[in-house]
Design an enzyme around this catalytic site. Sequence first.
Site, PDB file in Angstrom:
ATOM      1  N   LYS A 288       0.845  -1.206   0.000  1.00 19.78           N
ATOM      2  CA  LYS A 288       0.000   0.000   0.000  1.00 19.78           C
ATOM      3  C   LYS A 288       0.878   1.252   0.000  1.00 19.78           C
ATOM      4  O   LYS A 288       0.686   2.151  -0.814  1.00 19.78           O
ATOM      5  CB  LYS A 288      -0.884  -0.007   1.236  1.00 19.78           C
ATOM      6  CG  LYS A 288      -1.583   1.313   1.530  1.00 19.78           C
ATOM      7  CD  LYS A 288      -2.536   1.264   2.704  1.00 19.78           C
ATOM      8  CE  LYS A 288      -1.889   1.517   4.024  1.00 19.78           C
ATOM      9  NZ  LYS A 288      -1.619   2.928   4.354  1.00 19.78           N
ATOM     10  N   ASN A 289       1.863   1.289   0.886  1.00 22.60           N
ATOM     11  CA  ASN A 289       2.622   2.524   1.081  1.00 22.60           C
ATOM     12  C   ASN A 289       3.672   2.767   0.002  1.00 22.60           C
ATOM     13  O   ASN A 289       4.307   3.811  -0.018  1.00 22.60           O
ATOM     14  CB  ASN A 289       3.249   2.560   2.479  1.00 22.60           C
ATOM     15  CG  ASN A 289       2.172   2.726   3.546  1.00 22.60           C
ATOM     16  OD1 ASN A 289       1.011   2.997   3.225  1.00 22.60           O
ATOM     17  ND2 ASN A 289       2.546   2.531   4.782  1.00 22.60           N
TER      18      ASN A 289
ATOM     19  N   CYS B 156      -5.335  11.981  13.063  1.00 21.78           N
ATOM     20  CA  CYS B 156      -6.027  10.690  12.956  1.00 21.78           C
ATOM     21  C   CYS B 156      -5.866  10.020  14.317  1.00 21.78           C
ATOM     22  O   CYS B 156      -5.300  10.583  15.241  1.00 21.78           O
ATOM     23  CB  CYS B 156      -5.436   9.848  11.834  1.00 21.78           C
ATOM     24  SG  CYS B 156      -3.865   9.129  12.262  1.00 21.78           S
TER      25      CYS B 156
ATOM     26  N   ARG C  97      -0.308  14.143  13.250  1.00 17.59           N
ATOM     27  CA  ARG C  97       0.104  13.961  11.849  1.00 17.59           C
ATOM     28  C   ARG C  97       0.262  15.297  11.100  1.00 17.59           C
ATOM     29  O   ARG C  97      -0.340  15.540  10.060  1.00 17.59           O
ATOM     30  CB  ARG C  97      -0.893  13.072  11.108  1.00 17.59           C
ATOM     31  CG  ARG C  97      -1.288  11.793  11.810  1.00 17.59           C
ATOM     32  CD  ARG C  97      -0.185  10.777  11.939  1.00 17.59           C
ATOM     33  NE  ARG C  97       0.310  10.252  10.687  1.00 17.59           N
ATOM     34  CZ  ARG C  97      -0.265   9.260  10.016  1.00 17.59           C
ATOM     35  NH1 ARG C  97      -1.369   8.735  10.457  1.00 17.59           N
ATOM     36  NH2 ARG C  97       0.271   8.820   8.886  1.00 17.59           N
TER      37      ARG C  97
ATOM     38  N   ASP D 134       4.646   0.498  12.252  1.00 17.42           N
ATOM     39  CA  ASP D 134       3.449  -0.173  11.716  1.00 17.42           C
ATOM     40  C   ASP D 134       3.355  -1.630  12.130  1.00 17.42           C
ATOM     41  O   ASP D 134       2.368  -2.288  11.815  1.00 17.42           O
ATOM     42  CB  ASP D 134       3.440  -0.083  10.183  1.00 17.42           C
ATOM     43  CG  ASP D 134       3.198   1.337   9.728  1.00 17.42           C
ATOM     44  OD1 ASP D 134       3.395   1.608   8.531  1.00 17.42           O
ATOM     45  OD2 ASP D 134       2.847   2.174  10.562  1.00 17.42           O
TER      46      ASP D 134
ATOM     47  N   ARG E  66      -8.608  -0.917   4.547  1.00 10.19           N
ATOM     48  CA  ARG E  66      -7.774   0.138   3.974  1.00 10.19           C
ATOM     49  C   ARG E  66      -6.394  -0.400   3.613  1.00 10.19           C
ATOM     50  O   ARG E  66      -5.763   0.053   2.667  1.00 10.19           O
ATOM     51  CB  ARG E  66      -7.618   1.285   4.974  1.00 10.19           C
ATOM     52  CG  ARG E  66      -8.883   2.079   5.197  1.00 10.19           C
ATOM     53  CD  ARG E  66      -8.587   3.360   5.923  1.00 10.19           C
ATOM     54  NE  ARG E  66      -7.445   4.012   5.307  1.00 10.19           N
ATOM     55  CZ  ARG E  66      -6.733   4.961   5.902  1.00 10.19           C
ATOM     56  NH1 ARG E  66      -7.034   5.364   7.118  1.00 10.19           N
ATOM     57  NH2 ARG E  66      -5.710   5.530   5.301  1.00 10.19           N
TER      58      ARG E  66
HETATM   59  C1  EPZ Z   1       4.009   6.986   6.621  1.00 14.27           C
HETATM   60  O1  EPZ Z   1       3.175   7.964   7.211  1.00 14.27           O
HETATM   61  C2  EPZ Z   1       3.143   5.757   6.445  1.00 14.27           C
HETATM   62  N1  EPZ Z   1       2.030   6.069   5.534  1.00 14.27           N
HETATM   63  C3  EPZ Z   1       2.605   5.299   7.807  1.00 14.27           C
HETATM   64  O2  EPZ Z   1       1.868   4.110   7.615  1.00 14.27           O
HETATM   65  C4  EPZ Z   1       3.802   4.992   8.714  1.00 14.27           C
HETATM   66  O3  EPZ Z   1       3.317   4.645   9.985  1.00 14.27           O
HETATM   67  C5  EPZ Z   1       4.698   6.238   8.813  1.00 14.27           C
HETATM   68  O4  EPZ Z   1       5.107   6.660   7.493  1.00 14.27           O
HETATM   69  C6  EPZ Z   1       5.956   5.974   9.628  1.00 14.27           C
HETATM   70  O5  EPZ Z   1       6.673   4.916   9.051  1.00 14.27           O
HETATM   71  C7  EPZ Z   1       2.267   6.096   4.203  1.00 14.27           C
HETATM   72  O6  EPZ Z   1       3.379   5.867   3.741  1.00 14.27           O
HETATM   73  C8  EPZ Z   1       1.093   6.402   3.336  1.00 14.27           C
HETATM   74  P1  EPZ Z   1       5.819  10.374   8.826  1.00 14.27           P
HETATM   75  P2  EPZ Z   1       3.669   9.511   7.280  1.00 14.27           P
HETATM   76  O7  EPZ Z   1       5.661  11.651   8.092  1.00 14.27           O
HETATM   77  O8  EPZ Z   1       4.560   9.809   6.138  1.00 14.27           O
HETATM   78  C9  EPZ Z   1       6.103  13.656  12.186  1.00 14.27           C
HETATM   79  C10 EPZ Z   1       0.034   2.715   7.776  1.00 14.27           C
HETATM   80  O9  EPZ Z   1      -0.358   2.085   8.733  1.00 14.27           O
HETATM   81  N2  EPZ Z   1       5.936  14.648  11.114  1.00 14.27           N
HETATM   82  O10 EPZ Z   1       6.998   9.490   8.509  1.00 14.27           O
HETATM   83  O11 EPZ Z   1       2.459  10.348   7.479  1.00 14.27           O
HETATM   84  C11 EPZ Z   1       4.849  12.817  12.423  1.00 14.27           C
HETATM   85  O12 EPZ Z   1       3.963  13.495  13.298  1.00 14.27           O
HETATM   86  C12 EPZ Z   1       0.466   4.149   7.921  1.00 14.27           C
HETATM   87  O13 EPZ Z   1       0.162   2.256   6.609  1.00 14.27           O
HETATM   88  C13 EPZ Z   1       6.022  16.010  11.427  1.00 14.27           C
HETATM   89  O14 EPZ Z   1       6.217  16.394  12.572  1.00 14.27           O
HETATM   90  O15 EPZ Z   1       4.516   9.493   8.617  1.00 14.27           O
HETATM   91  C14 EPZ Z   1       5.405  11.554  13.032  1.00 14.27           C
HETATM   92  O16 EPZ Z   1       5.598  11.759  14.414  1.00 14.27           O
HETATM   93  C15 EPZ Z   1       0.142   4.652   9.306  1.00 14.27           C
HETATM   94  N3  EPZ Z   1       5.882  16.912  10.415  1.00 14.27           N
HETATM   95  C16 EPZ Z   1       6.779  11.404  12.369  1.00 14.27           C
HETATM   96  O17 EPZ Z   1       7.077  12.680  11.782  1.00 14.27           O
HETATM   97  C17 EPZ Z   1       5.663  16.546   9.109  1.00 14.27           C
HETATM   98  O18 EPZ Z   1       5.556  17.421   8.230  1.00 14.27           O
HETATM   99  C18 EPZ Z   1       6.801  10.366  11.245  1.00 14.27           C
HETATM  100  O19 EPZ Z   1       5.734  10.668  10.389  1.00 14.27           O
HETATM  101  C19 EPZ Z   1       5.571  15.162   8.817  1.00 14.27           C
HETATM  102  C20 EPZ Z   1       5.720  14.231   9.836  1.00 14.27           C
END
Ligand code: EPZ
Length: 416
Positions: free
Chosen positions: A22-23, A116, A121, A304, A396
């Site tokens: 998916k990702n 969420c 996020r 995850d 999903r």
């Molecule tokens: C991706 O989400 C994945 N989703 C998530 O999978 C996964 O849990 C996550 O990466 C971490 O590996 C997809 O790839 C579609 P991040 P993402 O930006 O990119 C902070 C699933 O179950 N952050 O790496 O949204 C954030 O709050 C989903 O398939 C900021 O502060 O996660 C978090 O604490 C759930 N500012 C950390 O970084 C930003 O602008 C990591 O988030 C962006 C992120």
Amino acid sequence: MDKIIVEGGRPLAGNVKISGAKNAALPMLISSLLADGTSTFTNVPDLMDIKSTSLLLSHLGAQVETCEDTVRISAGDLTQFEAPYDLVRKMRASVLVLGPLVARLGRARVSLPGGCAIGARPINLHLKGLAALGASIDLKHGYVEATAGRLKGADIYFDVVTVTGTENLMMAAALAEGTTVLRNAAREPEIEALADNLIKMGADIEGAGTSIITINGVAALNPVAATIMPDRIEAGTFMMAAVLTRGEVTLLNCEPDHVGALIDKLRLAGAEIEIGDKSIQVKGHQNITSVDIKTQPYPGFPTDMQAQFMVLMSVADSTSTISETIFENRFIHVSELKRMGADIQVSGNIAIVKGVPHLSAAQVMATDLRASASLILAGLVAQGKTEVNRVYHLDRGYQSIEKKYSALNATIQRVK
Ligand code: EPZ
């Protein structure tokens, strides 16, 4: 709303084919916005999030055709640059259209995704990066409005490792003028897959998979034909199910390299794991050893897989510590697992899991994608019939999960 009823106590046995990731699919499908022409993707998983992405791309004016696991996208004449709230709220990854739209059309209006279940996020780092590339960013009425002439390469530092932040900016920089360097970039396999996809389109990218990615912008990109890599999170979930049920399962069509951290922890927990070229054989034993984990960006232990691993530790032989360092609220599954008899104490981002001899079946509620996967796992070993409600969360991210478990000898059914 559908629910899934699973009866515990049967060791899983047999082979399971892992679906496309998916990702990896979400950013790759969205990257088709960067090129005029028809891109083709195969091994695309059949998931709600993929349907949402197709809806969003069609809304932007692309032609999207799906035939089994193949998706064709023609983004020749985009008529829209807006990703509306009702689409974005269903799938946060919709924010990935920001980079491509600003790079291709010079403007984008995307609903802020909002938080969420697992955390706030924010997307501040996505926006900081786009601004560094020369876009002007306004936040109005719950939307991000970004406009730009031709983007200009920049040196961008992520103060937090962000997967979709890295993806968004890699796509935007691919069409910028000059060189962009992304520092402290995410190193997930999905990042490398997207970079390979963009390079096939004509992008000039080096360093994907490391924490420093260099992108030399080009004037235009061509459509692509690409295959989606196997889903490492689905693979990890089935590996843990095999150990948990003391069964023996062979995963087919998977990438063992992508689940190294989990293989390490499952071996410490007492599982026997044989690695093949594109397969993994997992054998569970009666005793499960308690093992501590701490979630980290790749290649560390993936957040995850945290909820699923917690289920395994809830029936282990002593006490383990689970630290969640990525998201601030990713222990929602704890209260449901405690209703099933698990002994878990949470303080801040640490959960102390004391193994119990067995879990007991209950009616439980899914709250987010991976938490719902952990409730199914708990049901596979709990005594009695567990009823998992709100399984749309599961749909999903997991393709026909109850069919895959049934084929592995589980007693599981979906009830409309
Ligand atoms: C991706 O989400 C994945 N989703 C998530 O999978 C996964 O849990 C996550 O990466 C971490 O590996 C997809 O790839 C579609 P991040 P993402 O930006 O990119 C902070 C699933 O179950 N952050 O790496 O949204 C954030 O709050 C989903 O398939 C900021 O502060 O996660 C978090 O604490 C759930 N500012 C950390 O970084 C930003 O602008 C990591 O988030 C962006 C992120």
